[in-house]
Design an enzyme around this catalytic site. Structure first.
Site, PDB file in Angstrom:
ATOM      1  N   MET A 108      -3.377  -5.248   6.911  1.00 17.49           N
ATOM      2  CA  MET A 108      -4.536  -5.811   7.910  1.00 17.49           C
ATOM      3  C   MET A 108      -4.127  -7.450   8.116  1.00 17.49           C
ATOM      4  O   MET A 108      -4.343  -7.874   9.325  1.00 17.49           O
ATOM      5  CB  MET A 108      -5.832  -5.515   7.356  1.00 17.49           C
TER       6      MET A 108
ATOM      7  N   TYR B 176       0.798  -1.109   0.057  1.00 19.25           N
ATOM      8  CA  TYR B 176      -0.108   0.122   0.098  1.00 19.25           C
ATOM      9  C   TYR B 176       0.852   1.228  -0.017  1.00 19.25           C
ATOM     10  O   TYR B 176       1.942   1.379   0.645  1.00 19.25           O
ATOM     11  CB  TYR B 176      -0.919   0.072   1.215  1.00 19.25           C
TER      12      TYR B 176
END
Length: 373
Positions: free
Chosen positions: A334, A287
């Site tokens: 996550m 990301y």
């Protein structure tokens, strides 16, 4: 565990720690094993191993934790260090949970209740942490005298909690003095269990003469958080002189920092590689495109992330595969991590995130927290 990302707890090490502590500090009658917070993240399933090794009282922070232990067939006495709502006294009696009385208002509500069978209580003293507990000596005397008249409430203990280890500060001594002031109107020898200290009190101070209980928290799990000795260089000697001057100026009681106790950590965190791929120089990883590959390289994908409690602060730190250290790259996702590896790494390889090869203390320093957290 179906992702093969798991915590491993070495119960032999936990039992070793309990035996080592009791052997070195044999003068207590009650050794409280603090298993709050799911036993500091080690799972409350370890409670039975602690009891087998010599722990004869358990300490928790909520009624839920106590009920969980009882359902796991733990019969050892259990003290809830935080107050439990009066509305749950029935459950406290059903599961034989000793409760804490934190203030006079709670005491007044308690004695108004119809209690079907004897309920054990400990009085909490606020000696200076400004958290839970009594601060008024007259109220403490009134509560102790009042409980003597009750047949269904058993005053079993009294305790406080030190905010510091007291090695380089005067707060510990101030709290000890305050505890004696607040309890000056009662006879402590008439209360079966008196427990003031925690792990660092045990390690860094001489035994408090009138205390027959000690609460063992972080030390059970293999950690001695005593500050490390100062280096023998100019800066270290100057800091040592400054501390000695502070000790004399504030009349700080003697403390112990050279502690010979063999503790073993029990907590390890493992995962596995689920994919390895080669990426080209200039590729962006993860990301935010925060990591750009400086060369053609191999990356490994590992199935654990911040949703599992693996903090994003771990970004960039090292892990171990096949005894070799590799660095995490990009952000902590996550549920996944990405590591820069070499061609020796394959899918299915075991990854050590915390363990003998990556000690907890190293991780703590890297992410800027404490072993408690």
């Amino acid at each position: 565990m179906y992702r093969n990302s798991y915590v491993e707890i070495n119960v032999d090490n936990l039992q070793h720690n309990v035996k080592e502590i009791i052997k070195k500090y044999p003068d207590y009658q009650y050794y409280f094993g603090v298993v709050k917070g799911n036993a500091y993240g080690h799972s409350d399933k370890v409670a039975k191993y602690l009891v087998e090794s010599g722990i004869n009282y358990l300490a928790i922070s909520s009624l839920e934790e106590g009920i969980s232990l009882r359902k796991d067939r733990i019969t050892t006495p259990i003290l809830c260090l935080e107050p439990i709502s009066i509305s749950y006294l029935k459950e406290c009696l059903e599961y034989d949970i000793t409760i804490s009385i934190p203030d006079y208002e709670y005491y007044q509500k308690l004695i108004e209740q119809e209690i079907a069978k004897p309920l054990k209580v400990h009085i909490k003293i606020d000696s200076g942490m400004c958290r839970l507990g009594f601060t008024n000596a007259q109220e403490v005397k009134e509560v102790v005298d009042g409980l003597k008249q009750k047949t269904n409430i058993i005053l079993e203990g009294i305790f406080t909690h030190f905010a510091t280890d007291g090695i380089y500060d005067v707060s510990w001594d101030n709290q000890f003095t305050k505890f004696k002031e607040i309890t000056s109107g009662i006879d402590l020898s008439q209360i079966p269990i008196v427990h003031l200290g925690r792990s660092q009190t045990l390690l860094n101070h001489n035994k408090i003469e009138f205390a027959n209980g000690i609460r063992l928290g972080i030390i059970l799990y293999g950690y001695n958080t005593t500050p490390t000795p100062l280096p023998n260089n100019l800066m270290g000697r100057l800091r040592k002189w400054k501390r000695e001057f502070y000790h004399k100026k504030h009349h700080i009681s003697p403390t112990i920092t050279d502690i010979d106790i063999n503790l073993k950590t029990a907590f390890s965190l493992y995962s596995e590689v689920i994919q390895v791929k080669k990426i080209a120089k200039g590729s962006f990883v993860g990301y935010g495109r925060i990591y750009e590959a400086p060369e053609d390289m191999y990356v490994a994908i590992i199935p654990i992330g911040y949703a599992d409690g693996f903090s994003r602060k771990n970004k960039g730190r090292q892990i171990v595969i096949h005894g070799k250290r590799f660095s995490l790259i990009g952000d902590v996702n996550m549920g996944m991590l990405i590591a820069k590896v070499d061609e020796s790494v394959q899918a299915g390889d075991k990854v050590t995130l915390i363990g003998d090869e990556i000690p907890m203390r190293e991780v703590v320093r890297y992410i800027g927290t404490s072993v408690y957290e």
